[in-house]
Write a protein that holds these residues in place. Structure first.
Motif, PDB file in Angstrom:
ATOM      1  N   GLY A   1      -6.952  -9.207  -6.312  1.00 28.32           N
ATOM      2  CA  GLY A   1      -7.845  -8.100  -5.978  1.00 28.32           C
ATOM      3  C   GLY A   1      -7.106  -6.914  -5.391  1.00 28.32           C
ATOM      4  N   PRO A   2      -6.262  -7.120  -4.357  1.00 29.32           N
ATOM      5  CA  PRO A   2      -5.505  -6.000  -3.807  1.00 29.32           C
ATOM      6  C   PRO A   2      -4.604  -5.318  -4.833  1.00 29.32           C
ATOM      7  CG  PRO A   2      -5.484  -7.829  -2.264  1.00 29.32           C
ATOM      8  CD  PRO A   2      -6.132  -8.337  -3.525  1.00 29.32           C
ATOM      9  N   ALA A   3      -3.954  -6.104  -5.703  1.00 29.10           N
ATOM     10  CA  ALA A   3      -3.084  -5.505  -6.717  1.00 29.10           C
ATOM     11  C   ALA A   3      -3.885  -4.630  -7.669  1.00 29.10           C
ATOM     12  CB  ALA A   3      -2.350  -6.597  -7.487  1.00 29.10           C
ATOM     13  N   ARG A   4      -5.035  -5.100  -8.068  1.00 24.60           N
ATOM     14  CA  ARG A   4      -5.881  -4.325  -8.982  1.00 24.60           C
ATOM     15  C   ARG A   4      -6.329  -3.024  -8.322  1.00 24.60           C
ATOM     16  NH1 ARG A   4      -8.696  -8.198 -10.144  1.00 24.60           N
ATOM     17  NH2 ARG A   4     -10.361  -7.960  -8.615  1.00 24.60           N
ATOM     18  N   ARG A   5      -6.707  -3.095  -7.049  1.00 17.69           N
ATOM     19  CA  ARG A   5      -7.155  -1.882  -6.351  1.00 17.69           C
ATOM     20  C   ARG A   5      -6.017  -0.883  -6.175  1.00 17.69           C
ATOM     21  NH1 ARG A   5     -10.184  -5.865  -3.646  1.00 17.69           N
ATOM     22  NH2 ARG A   5      -8.640  -6.077  -1.975  1.00 17.69           N
ATOM     23  N   LEU A   6      -4.829  -1.366  -5.856  1.00 20.11           N
ATOM     24  CA  LEU A   6      -3.693  -0.464  -5.709  1.00 20.11           C
ATOM     25  C   LEU A   6      -3.373   0.237  -7.024  1.00 20.11           C
ATOM     26  CD1 LEU A   6      -1.287  -2.575  -3.443  1.00 20.11           C
ATOM     27  CD2 LEU A   6      -2.591  -0.532  -2.777  1.00 20.11           C
ATOM     28  N   ALA A   7      -3.414  -0.530  -8.117  1.00 19.90           N
ATOM     29  CA  ALA A   7      -3.123   0.048  -9.433  1.00 19.90           C
ATOM     30  C   ALA A   7      -4.139   1.129  -9.785  1.00 19.90           C
ATOM     31  CB  ALA A   7      -3.109  -1.050 -10.493  1.00 19.90           C
ATOM     32  N   GLU A   8      -5.410   0.833  -9.551  1.00 18.08           N
ATOM     33  CA  GLU A   8      -6.460   1.791  -9.897  1.00 18.08           C
ATOM     34  C   GLU A   8      -6.418   3.031  -9.011  1.00 18.08           C
ATOM     35  OE1 GLU A   8      -9.934  -0.572  -9.484  1.00 18.08           O
ATOM     36  OE2 GLU A   8      -9.684  -1.618 -11.409  1.00 18.08           O
ATOM     37  N   GLU A   9      -6.179   2.833  -7.726  1.00 19.98           N
ATOM     38  CA  GLU A   9      -6.223   3.952  -6.784  1.00 19.98           C
ATOM     39  C   GLU A   9      -5.032   4.889  -6.937  1.00 19.98           C
ATOM     40  OE1 GLU A   9      -6.479   4.768  -1.936  1.00 19.98           O
ATOM     41  OE2 GLU A   9      -6.743   2.744  -2.749  1.00 19.98           O
ATOM     42  N   HIS A  10      -3.865   4.318  -7.260  1.00 20.87           N
ATOM     43  CA  HIS A  10      -2.644   5.122  -7.226  1.00 20.87           C
ATOM     44  C   HIS A  10      -2.005   5.334  -8.597  1.00 20.87           C
ATOM     45  CE1 HIS A  10      -2.734   5.104  -2.863  1.00 20.87           C
ATOM     46  NE2 HIS A  10      -2.893   3.799  -2.875  1.00 20.87           N
ATOM     47  N   GLY A  11      -2.603   4.773  -9.651  1.00 22.83           N
ATOM     48  CA  GLY A  11      -2.079   4.993 -10.992  1.00 22.83           C
ATOM     49  C   GLY A  11      -0.729   4.353 -11.237  1.00 22.83           C
ATOM     50  N   VAL A  12      -0.504   3.183 -10.644  1.00 20.16           N
ATOM     51  CA  VAL A  12       0.746   2.444 -10.830  1.00 20.16           C
ATOM     52  C   VAL A  12       0.434   1.104 -11.483  1.00 20.16           C
ATOM     53  CG1 VAL A  12       1.813   3.547  -8.836  1.00 20.16           C
ATOM     54  CG2 VAL A  12       0.629   1.355  -8.532  1.00 20.16           C
ATOM     55  N   ARG A  13       1.469   0.420 -11.902  1.00 22.70           N
ATOM     56  CA  ARG A  13       1.308  -0.949 -12.384  1.00 22.70           C
ATOM     57  C   ARG A  13       1.523  -1.906 -11.227  1.00 22.70           C
ATOM     58  NH1 ARG A  13       5.610  -1.444 -16.954  1.00 22.70           N
ATOM     59  NH2 ARG A  13       6.741  -0.135 -15.467  1.00 22.70           N
ATOM     60  N   ALA A  14       0.729  -2.974 -11.179  1.00 23.51           N
ATOM     61  CA  ALA A  14       0.870  -3.957 -10.106  1.00 23.51           C
ATOM     62  C   ALA A  14       0.592  -5.342 -10.679  1.00 23.51           C
ATOM     63  CB  ALA A  14      -0.094  -3.651  -8.960  1.00 23.51           C
ATOM     64  N   ALA A  15       1.585  -6.212 -10.588  1.00 25.09           N
ATOM     65  CA  ALA A  15       1.479  -7.588 -11.061  1.00 25.09           C
ATOM     66  C   ALA A  15       1.659  -8.529  -9.880  1.00 25.09           C
ATOM     67  CB  ALA A  15       2.540  -7.867 -12.129  1.00 25.09           C
TER      68      ALA A  15
ATOM     69  N   ARG B   1       0.834  -1.213   0.000  1.00 24.88           N
ATOM     70  CA  ARG B   1       0.000   0.000   0.000  1.00 24.88           C
ATOM     71  C   ARG B   1       0.861   1.252   0.000  1.00 24.88           C
ATOM     72  NH1 ARG B   1      -0.373   3.662   3.274  1.00 24.88           N
ATOM     73  NH2 ARG B   1       0.798   2.495   4.847  1.00 24.88           N
ATOM     74  N   ALA B   2       1.859   1.292   0.886  1.00 24.11           N
ATOM     75  CA  ALA B   2       2.697   2.483   1.019  1.00 24.11           C
ATOM     76  C   ALA B   2       3.533   2.722  -0.229  1.00 24.11           C
ATOM     77  CB  ALA B   2       3.601   2.336   2.246  1.00 24.11           C
ATOM     78  N   TYR B   3       4.045   1.652  -0.837  1.00 23.00           N
ATOM     79  CA  TYR B   3       4.841   1.814  -2.049  1.00 23.00           C
ATOM     80  C   TYR B   3       3.982   2.303  -3.208  1.00 23.00           C
ATOM     81  CZ  TYR B   3       9.411   0.009  -0.621  1.00 23.00           C
ATOM     82  OH  TYR B   3      10.650  -0.134  -0.062  1.00 23.00           O
ATOM     83  N   ALA B   4       2.779   1.750  -3.353  1.00 27.21           N
ATOM     84  CA  ALA B   4       1.893   2.217  -4.416  1.00 27.21           C
ATOM     85  C   ALA B   4       1.532   3.687  -4.211  1.00 27.21           C
ATOM     86  CB  ALA B   4       0.633   1.363  -4.459  1.00 27.21           C
ATOM     87  N   ALA B   5       1.213   4.069  -2.977  1.00 29.77           N
ATOM     88  CA  ALA B   5       0.881   5.465  -2.680  1.00 29.77           C
ATOM     89  C   ALA B   5       2.072   6.385  -2.946  1.00 29.77           C
ATOM     90  CB  ALA B   5       0.430   5.600  -1.230  1.00 29.77           C
ATOM     91  N   SER B   6       3.282   5.813  -2.869  1.00 30.88           N
ATOM     92  CA  SER B   6       4.497   6.600  -3.114  1.00 30.88           C
ATOM     93  C   SER B   6       4.930   6.577  -4.570  1.00 30.88           C
ATOM     94  CB  SER B   6       5.632   6.077  -2.228  1.00 30.88           C
ATOM     95  OG  SER B   6       5.312   6.242  -0.860  1.00 30.88           O
TER      96      SER B   6
ATOM     97  N   SER C   1       6.202   0.420   7.367  1.00 30.63           N
ATOM     98  CA  SER C   1       6.105   0.766   5.946  1.00 30.63           C
ATOM     99  C   SER C   1       6.732   2.123   5.647  1.00 30.63           C
ATOM    100  CB  SER C   1       4.640   0.765   5.508  1.00 30.63           C
ATOM    101  OG  SER C   1       4.058  -0.496   5.704  1.00 30.63           O
ATOM    102  N   ASP C   2       6.548   3.083   6.538  1.00 28.20           N
ATOM    103  CA  ASP C   2       7.131   4.406   6.312  1.00 28.20           C
ATOM    104  C   ASP C   2       8.653   4.321   6.213  1.00 28.20           C
ATOM    105  OD1 ASP C   2       4.599   5.503   6.392  1.00 28.20           O
ATOM    106  OD2 ASP C   2       4.778   6.297   8.433  1.00 28.20           O
ATOM    107  N   VAL C   3       9.258   3.494   7.050  1.00 30.48           N
ATOM    108  CA  VAL C   3      10.710   3.317   6.999  1.00 30.48           C
ATOM    109  C   VAL C   3      11.113   2.587   5.721  1.00 30.48           C
ATOM    110  CG1 VAL C   3      12.715   2.311   8.158  1.00 30.48           C
ATOM    111  CG2 VAL C   3      10.896   3.360   9.515  1.00 30.48           C
ATOM    112  N   ALA C   4      10.301   1.608   5.304  1.00 25.43           N
ATOM    113  CA  ALA C   4      10.594   0.874   4.073  1.00 25.43           C
ATOM    114  C   ALA C   4      10.540   1.791   2.853  1.00 25.43           C
ATOM    115  CB  ALA C   4       9.618  -0.288   3.910  1.00 25.43           C
ATOM    116  N   VAL C   5       9.619   2.740   2.842  1.00 26.59           N
ATOM    117  CA  VAL C   5       9.565   3.719   1.754  1.00 26.59           C
ATOM    118  C   VAL C   5      10.823   4.586   1.780  1.00 26.59           C
ATOM    119  CG1 VAL C   5       8.380   5.787   0.908  1.00 26.59           C
ATOM    120  CG2 VAL C   5       7.051   3.775   1.570  1.00 26.59           C
ATOM    121  N   TRP C   6      11.153   5.094   2.945  1.00 31.94           N
ATOM    122  CA  TRP C   6      12.327   5.958   3.067  1.00 31.94           C
ATOM    123  C   TRP C   6      13.607   5.252   2.597  1.00 31.94           C
ATOM    124  CZ3 TRP C   6      16.298   5.489   7.019  1.00 31.94           C
ATOM    125  CH2 TRP C   6      17.243   6.523   6.963  1.00 31.94           C
TER     126      TRP C   6
END
Length: 262
Positions: free
Chosen positions: A52-66, A31-36, A234-239
């Motif tokens: 399902g989660p991958a599809r939702r992340l892609a749609e919500e954040h405009g990224v590709r998710a496989a 979630r955090a990576y897609a939002a980033s 997750s915040d640390v993983a993004v950083w």
């Protein structure tokens, strides 16, 4: 943060493989990576749970998710997973971030230690992520660099009762991460680990959050007097994957409320 990065989406342009992404910390990192802004390849034993989660992340954040099915108990999977993940996203771009998150635990005392539990824990928590990081790191080094973020544990740095195999495996994983940083740093690859205390995922709440008697001794050793929330990992993983951490390499980051200094 790099001056070229969007502070709201610091992972834009990065492509990440996240293991164990179907629940818990892995799902929250996805979630955090897609939002980033990162494109994602998500793995779990059962890929259907990720669709399902991958599809939702892609749609919500405009990224590709496989998604990919990956059973890290299979000894052949770590050698081939990075290449499979690199091939599964549409387009020719390489992956440049590995989040080594998948893991298991069989809490039991040393007196009750089962050999099959010990072997399985080391297979999934040490052998698989160490080999995957080595293969991914070598590929990153050949293609210009990248970042390896490994979810270890405070139990890697301070022994935890009834977690003998788990602590042994996570301690080995921390040293694997440091060695990756040493050998691959000259090639533009950074490797760091995150060492959380108890994290209140659904499983964490069941094992710790909903059992006050069990939780009390652990909480007494945490100066902040609480367990971690998934987003705090997750915040640390993004950083660590972002340009803000461009000079951070070979570090073990405790997310523990002071547990390791108490």
């Amino acid at each position: 943060m790099s001056h070229l990065e969007d502070p709201a989406r610091p992972l834009t342009g990065r492509r990440a493989l996240i293991t164990g992404a179907s629940r818990g910390i892995g799902a929250d990192i996805a979630r955090a990576y897609a939002a980033s802004g990162a494109d994602l390849v998500l793995t779990a034993r059962d890929a259907t749970a990720l669709e399902g989660p991958a599809r939702r992340l892609a749609e919500e954040h405009g990224v590709r998710a496989a998604v990919l099915a990956a059973d890290l108990a299979d000894p052949e999977v770590p050698d081939r997973l990075w290449q499979q993940a690199s091939d599964v996203l549409d387009g020719p771009e390489r992956l440049d971030v590995l989040v080594n998150n998948a893991g298991i635990s069989h809490p039991e005392s040393i007196q009750e230690l089962r050999t099959d539990h010990f072997d399985e824990t080391l297979q999934i928590n040490l052998r698989a992520p160490s080999l995957l990081a080595a293969r991914a790191g070598a590929a990153m080094a050949d293609s210009g660099g990248g970042a390896i973020v490994t979810i270890a544990s405070a139990a890697a740095l301070r022994p935890l009762p009834e977690h003998y195999a788990y602590s042994v495996a996570k301690a080995g994983l921390v040293m694997a991460t440091r060695t990756l940083a040493l050998e691959l740093g000259p090639h533009g690859v950074r490797a760091n680990s995150i060492c959380p205390t108890v994290v209140l995922t659904d499983m964490g709440r069941t094992v710790w959050g909903d059992q006050p008697a069990k939780a009390a001794p652990m909480l007494a050793r945490i100066p902040q007097d609480r367990f971690a929330q998934p987003h705090e990992v997750s915040d640390v993983a993004v950083w660590l994957a972002s340009g803000a951490a461009s000079m951070v390499n070979g570090v073990d980051v405790p997310v523990d409320g002071g547990y390791l200094v108490s």
